[in-house]
Structures are given as structure tokens and as C-alpha cells.
Scaffold this motif. Structure first.
Motif, PDB file in Angstrom:
ATOM      1  N   LYS A 122      20.583   9.714  27.382  1.00 24.85           N
ATOM      2  CA  LYS A 122      21.257   9.295  26.145  1.00 24.85           C
ATOM      3  C   LYS A 122      20.836  10.195  24.993  1.00 24.85           C
ATOM      4  N   VAL A 123      21.762  10.352  24.041  1.00 22.93           N
ATOM      5  CA  VAL A 123      21.427  11.100  22.822  1.00 22.93           C
ATOM      6  C   VAL A 123      21.781  10.212  21.632  1.00 22.93           C
ATOM      7  N   ILE A 124      20.788   9.925  20.818  1.00 21.37           N
ATOM      8  CA  ILE A 124      20.985   9.022  19.679  1.00 21.37           C
ATOM      9  C   ILE A 124      20.920   9.804  18.379  1.00 21.37           C
ATOM     10  N   GLY A 125      21.919   9.635  17.540  1.00 23.69           N
ATOM     11  CA  GLY A 125      21.966  10.343  16.261  1.00 23.69           C
ATOM     12  C   GLY A 125      21.480   9.427  15.143  1.00 23.69           C
ATOM     13  N   VAL A 126      20.740  10.001  14.209  1.00 23.57           N
ATOM     14  CA  VAL A 126      20.255   9.217  13.071  1.00 23.57           C
ATOM     15  C   VAL A 126      20.913   9.739  11.795  1.00 23.57           C
ATOM     16  N   ALA A 127      21.481   8.815  11.021  1.00 19.70           N
ATOM     17  CA  ALA A 127      22.109   9.196   9.745  1.00 19.70           C
ATOM     18  C   ALA A 127      21.729   8.177   8.682  1.00 19.70           C
ATOM     19  N   LYS A 128      21.496   8.672   7.484  1.00 19.00           N
ATOM     20  CA  LYS A 128      21.279   7.757   6.367  1.00 19.00           C
ATOM     21  C   LYS A 128      22.604   7.121   5.975  1.00 19.00           C
ATOM     22  N   ALA A 129      22.567   5.997   5.280  1.00 20.81           N
ATOM     23  CA  ALA A 129      23.786   5.325   4.824  1.00 20.81           C
ATOM     24  C   ALA A 129      24.455   6.114   3.701  1.00 20.81           C
ATOM     25  N   TYR A 130      23.758   7.142   3.216  1.00 22.97           N
ATOM     26  CA  TYR A 130      24.325   8.087   2.243  1.00 22.97           C
ATOM     27  C   TYR A 130      23.937   9.467   2.753  1.00 22.97           C
ATOM     28  N   ALA A 131      23.811  10.472   1.920  1.00 21.34           N
ATOM     29  CA  ALA A 131      23.450  11.803   2.438  1.00 21.34           C
ATOM     30  C   ALA A 131      22.523  12.520   1.473  1.00 21.34           C
ATOM     31  N   THR A 132      21.659  13.372   2.034  1.00 21.95           N
ATOM     32  CA  THR A 132      20.801  14.219   1.200  1.00 21.95           C
ATOM     33  C   THR A 132      20.663  15.578   1.869  1.00 21.95           C
ATOM     34  N   ARG A 133      20.301  16.568   1.084  1.00 21.93           N
ATOM     35  CA  ARG A 133      19.894  17.840   1.689  1.00 21.93           C
ATOM     36  C   ARG A 133      18.860  18.501   0.794  1.00 21.93           C
ATOM     37  N   VAL A 134      17.961  19.260   1.402  1.00 21.97           N
ATOM     38  CA  VAL A 134      17.018  20.064   0.620  1.00 21.97           C
ATOM     39  C   VAL A 134      17.393  21.520   0.814  1.00 21.97           C
ATOM     40  N   GLY A 135      17.008  22.332  -0.110  1.00 20.50           N
ATOM     41  CA  GLY A 135      17.308  23.757   0.004  1.00 20.50           C
ATOM     42  C   GLY A 135      18.728  24.042  -0.434  1.00 20.50           C
ATOM     43  N   SER A 136      19.095  25.324  -0.327  1.00 21.79           N
ATOM     44  CA  SER A 136      20.413  25.745  -0.807  1.00 21.79           C
ATOM     45  C   SER A 136      21.465  25.481   0.265  1.00 21.79           C
ATOM     46  N   GLY A 137      22.707  25.816  -0.075  1.00 22.74           N
ATOM     47  CA  GLY A 137      23.782  25.719   0.903  1.00 22.74           C
ATOM     48  C   GLY A 137      24.778  24.640   0.577  1.00 22.74           C
ATOM     49  N   PRO A 138      25.955  24.712   1.245  1.00 18.05           N
ATOM     50  CA  PRO A 138      27.042  23.781   0.928  1.00 18.05           C
ATOM     51  C   PRO A 138      26.712  22.334   1.272  1.00 18.05           C
ATOM     52  N   PHE A 139      27.199  21.434   0.430  1.00 12.59           N
ATOM     53  CA  PHE A 139      26.953  19.990   0.583  1.00 12.59           C
ATOM     54  C   PHE A 139      28.127  19.294  -0.114  1.00 12.59           C
TER      55      PHE A 139
END
Ligand code: GDP
Length: 430
Positions: free
Chosen positions: A260-277
Motif C-alpha cells: 500500500k502507498v498512503i499519501g499525506v496532505a494538509k487540509a490546506y497547503a504550504t511550501r518552503v523555498g522558491s518555486g511555483p505555488f
């Protein structure tokens, strides 16, 4: 039953807590990529523990932890972490195994990391500056040093010298300075090698034996799908395969052994560092998410960029990891928001995209399309353990995610402590 846990977003999804939770029913917990640039935060009875290299599962007594060959290891950072755990009464001796084939992060990798970011200026990637990218670059260029090399002083010296000569790092700079001191590195790393010796092992064999005994293996991904060197928005990515495939290449366990492969996601989104978001909310709402969610890096303390849950990115994560289920974390952080937008698609040059674009440049110019949900004002999800008792609007929001992403939400995390978890289906039961 062997299970991989991966981040579905840009890292920091709360995988530490999820892995800690799943570790109760696992026997061996394995890190397969990244280095001490990753950081998992686990809160146990009010005590916060941040781990960078050691598998989170080792916080449970009696569990075995493996650092696979796909990880790049700074031996000093590893020893610091072992000592930090020992100071909290957690001993990993005899139950932590470090692959003899893992590559080492060397002092010159850190220097290169800083120099490269400085050269890039405004287009910097936003690395943690810990030398992880350059260590992976040396591995691929076949001029890396592996853990096993430290065990043979003569061989280590020859290899270090040959690698530094081949890469030109022993040459003086134009100002006539020598920036790499071979003897100093040799002495320092040989001494570190002696200290990590008790943990060094042929870990692929250990995992094979565990599979033979029908033990439960839990592979702990670091970073997230959108930061994978191949699957993410290159070059704004990390230098390894954070997606599920990395669990095989980074440990020597074949894909047919993964159940099995389980994905984890926050109920919203965040990112650190540069790049598209695309779903970033760089305003007071984003600031509120950051403050309520305590979105500051576990490794660097940097402020995380905040935004709304991105269905496009999550669906992509389902596809490229072959997810069988997902976990939504930090639902409680949305308590008190009157409106909760869900990013359901992107507009690009007047067209609605249905697939995640490959190019970072295209992604940079995408604007989000939102479906706005009513919040559950006045009601709270913090610490909830029963799905049926969640506010109606919270369930509506979660079910919209489930339907639009196309993956069952088996677990929902509602607090940083071990207790706040809603179990809809237990992952280790087939
Ligand atoms: P990881 O790298 O994916 O493990 O992410 P982090 O270590 O950055 O974890 C995110 C942070 O959120 C940690 O401080 C966790 O303790 C915390 N956390 C995880 N799940 C929840 C949750 O459901 N609610 C709240 N409030 N905090 C959570």
C-alpha cells in the motif's frame, strides 16, 4: 503488509505524526531518501521531538529503524540526533541500522550549497544549505564517498584524494587559497566513522530478512511529491525521489513487495523555498494560516508560504505514487475560518487545465480556480477522534476532497498530539 507513506504536497504535511501513529503496528521503519534537510516533528505527551535523519518510528520502544542507501548522511548530524534521543531516555543502540551504501554529506558539500545559492541570487532554490544537493550530485557523478568507505582508512584516503582531484576541489582559487583541507577532512571523517560503526549494516539484507519473517515494513518518505526531483516543478525541487518509487530504489526492496502507498496532505497547503505555488494566499489570510498552523520550518525555522488545498496537485500525487489511501492532517487549523476555498483547477492563458503541467514556468503563470466552502464557525474539530461527530461542514469539505482527488481519506488528524486522530479505515489491515 508493507506500506509507504509519502507527502502529497510540498513537504511538511505532518508525515512525522502519521508515521509515528502507523509505527505502532509496524515492525521496521525505513527512511529511503533525503538527508538532514528533512524534518519530522512529533509531539508526545506535550514533548516536541524533531528528527531529521532517524526514522520517526524509533520513538516507539522496540521498533527497528533503517536508514536506507537512498539517504545522504552527514555523520555528525546523525550522531547529534542519536545523542539528543539518548538525552530524552530513548536509546537506538541495537535497533538503528545505517546502510553501508548510503552516501556521505561532506564538509565541501555544505560550502558548495551556500555558494550555489549565492550565485543564483534572485532565482535561488531555497535549499536548507546543508549540502544535500551537492552530495547527491557527487553520487550521480560517481565521485561520492559512501558510509562503507569510512571503515577502511587506506581506501578512504585514496578515494577522498582521487575524488577531490577529479572534481578540481584541491586546486587553489584564483586568489591562491586552498579551500579544501584533505588531511582535516580525512581525520574528522575517520573519527566520525569510528563512532557510527556500531550502526553500519547491509540494510537491504536486513529488510529482505524482515520480509521473509512476514514483518510489517513502513517506509517513511521525506519532503513531498511536488518536491521530487523528477515529478516536481524542476528545478524548484529537492535532489532525490521523494515519491513512492524512491522507497524501492532507496532501500533495495522490490516494487512487488509494497502492498500500500498512503499519501499525506494538509487540509490546506504550504511550501518552503522558491518555486511555483498556484494556490498561495500571500495576504492576511495566508498569515492567519501561518500563525494558526505554526508554519515555520522544523529544520530552518523559515516561514512557510501558505495557501489553500490544491486538488490538481493532490490528484497528481495519487497518480504518480499509485496511492491507495490518503490522510488529511491539520484539519483543526481551519477551525474559525468563515470560508474555505478549495483549488479545483488552474487557468492558464485563458484555458482550464485538467492535468498538472510539467513545466515550472507554466505552473508559475497558472491562476487557481476555487470552489468556496462554508467554514464550521463556532464549532471545533480540534482533538476530534470520531468522524461522525465532526461538524457537517467539515465533513462536506473532506468529502469534496475525497471525491475530487479520487482517493479515500482513511485517516484525519485533528491535533499535533498522538491522540488527535480519526480512523475511518485502519491502514495496516488489508
Ligand atoms: P512532516 O515533515 O511532514 O513530518 O511535517 P512537520 O514535521 O513539519 O509537521 C507538521 C507540524 O504539524 C508538526 O509540528 C506537527 O506536530 C504538526 N501537526 C501534525 N498533524 C497535526 C494536526 O492534525 N493538527 C495540528 N494542529 N498540528 C499537527
Amino acid at each position: 503488509m508493507n506500506l509507504v507513506v509519502v507527502g502529497m504536497q510540498w513537504g511538511d504535511e505532518g508525515k512525522g505524526k502519521v508515521v509515528d501513529f502507523l509505527s505502532e503496528t509496524a515492525d521496521v521503519i525505513i527512511r529511503y531518501q533525503g538527508g538532514h534537510n528533512a524534518g519530522h516533528t512529533v509531539v508526545i505527551e506535550g514533548q516536541t521531538i524533531i528528527l531529521h535523519l532517524i526514522p520517526t518510528g524509533l520513538l516507539h520502544a522496540g521498533k527497528i529503524g533503517v536508514i536506507g542507501h537512498g539517504v545522504v548522511v552527514d555523520p555528525k548530524a546523525l550522531l547529534d540526533e542519536i545523542e539528543m534521543l539518548a538525552s530524552k531516555g530513548i536509546s537506538v543502540t541495537g535497533r538503528l541500522f545505517l546502510s553501508d551504501a548510503a552516501h556521505l554529506v561532506m564538509p565541501y558539500h555544505r560550502t558548495m550549497d551556500h555558494e550555489s545559492e549565492q550565485r543564483r541570487g534572485a532565482s535561488k532554490i531555497g535549499t536548507t544549505g546543508r549540502g544535500i544537493g551537492p552530495a547527491y550530485a557527487d553520487k550521480m557523478a560517481r565521485v561520492g564517498i559512501r558510509v562503507a568507505d569510512l571503515l577502511d582508512p587506506q581506501h578512504f584516503r585514496e578515494k577522498l584524494s582521487a575524488n577531490l582531484t577529479e572534481t578540481g576541489r584541491l586546486l587553489p582559487t584564483t586568489a591562491g587559497e586552498h579551500t579544501v583541507d584533505l588531511q582535516k577532512i580525512y581525520d574528522e571523517y575517520l573519527a566520525l566513522g569510528e563512532r557510527i560503526k556500531p550502526y553500519i549494516a547491509g540494510t537491504a539484507r536486513i529488510l529482505r530478512q524482515a520480509i521473509g519473517r512476514k514483518q510489517h515494513l513502513l517506509f517513511e518518505g521525506a519532503q513531498g511529491t511536488q518536491l521530487d526531483v523528477d515529478m516536481g516543478a524542476y528545478p524548484y525541487v529537492t535532489s532525490s525521489n521523494a515519491t513512492a518509487g524512491g522507497a524501492c530504489t532507496g532501500t533495495g526492496v522490490g516494487p512487488t513487495q509494497i502492498d500500500k502507498v498512503i499519501g499525506v496532505a494538509k487540509a490546506y497547503a504550504t511550501r518552503v523555498g522558491s518555486g511555483p505555488f498556484p494556490s498561495e494566499t500571500d495576504n492576511d489570510i495566508g498569515e492567519r494560516l501561518r500563525t494558526q498552523g505554526q508554519e515555520f520550518g522544523a529544520t530552518t525555522g523559515r516561514s512557510r508560504r501558505c495557501g489553500w488545498f490544491d486538488v490538481m496537485a493532490a490528484r497528481y500525487a495519487v497518480d504518480v505514487n499509485g496511492l491507495t489511501a490518503m490522510v488529511v492532517t491539520k484539519l483543526d487549523i481551519l477551525d474559525g475560518f468563515s470560508e474555505i476555498p478549495l483549488c479545483t483547477g488552474y487557468q492558464y492563458k485563458g484555458q482550464l487545465l485538467t492535468e498538472m503541467p510539467t513545466s515550472a514556468n507554466v505552473l508559475q503563470h497558472c491562476t487557481p480556480v476555487y470552489q468556496v466552502f462554508d467554514g464550521w464557525r463556532g464549532q471545533t474539530t480540534a482533538g476530534a477522534t470520531s468522524y461522525g461527530k465532526l461538524p457537517d461542514n467539515a465533513r462536506r469539505y473532506l468529502e469534496a476532497i475525497e471525491t475530487r482527488v479520487g482517493c479515500p481519506v482513511d485517516l484525519i488528524s485533528t491535533g499535533s498530539d498522538r491522540g488527535g486522530m480519526i480512523i475511518r479505515r485502519a491502514p495496516f489491515v488489508s
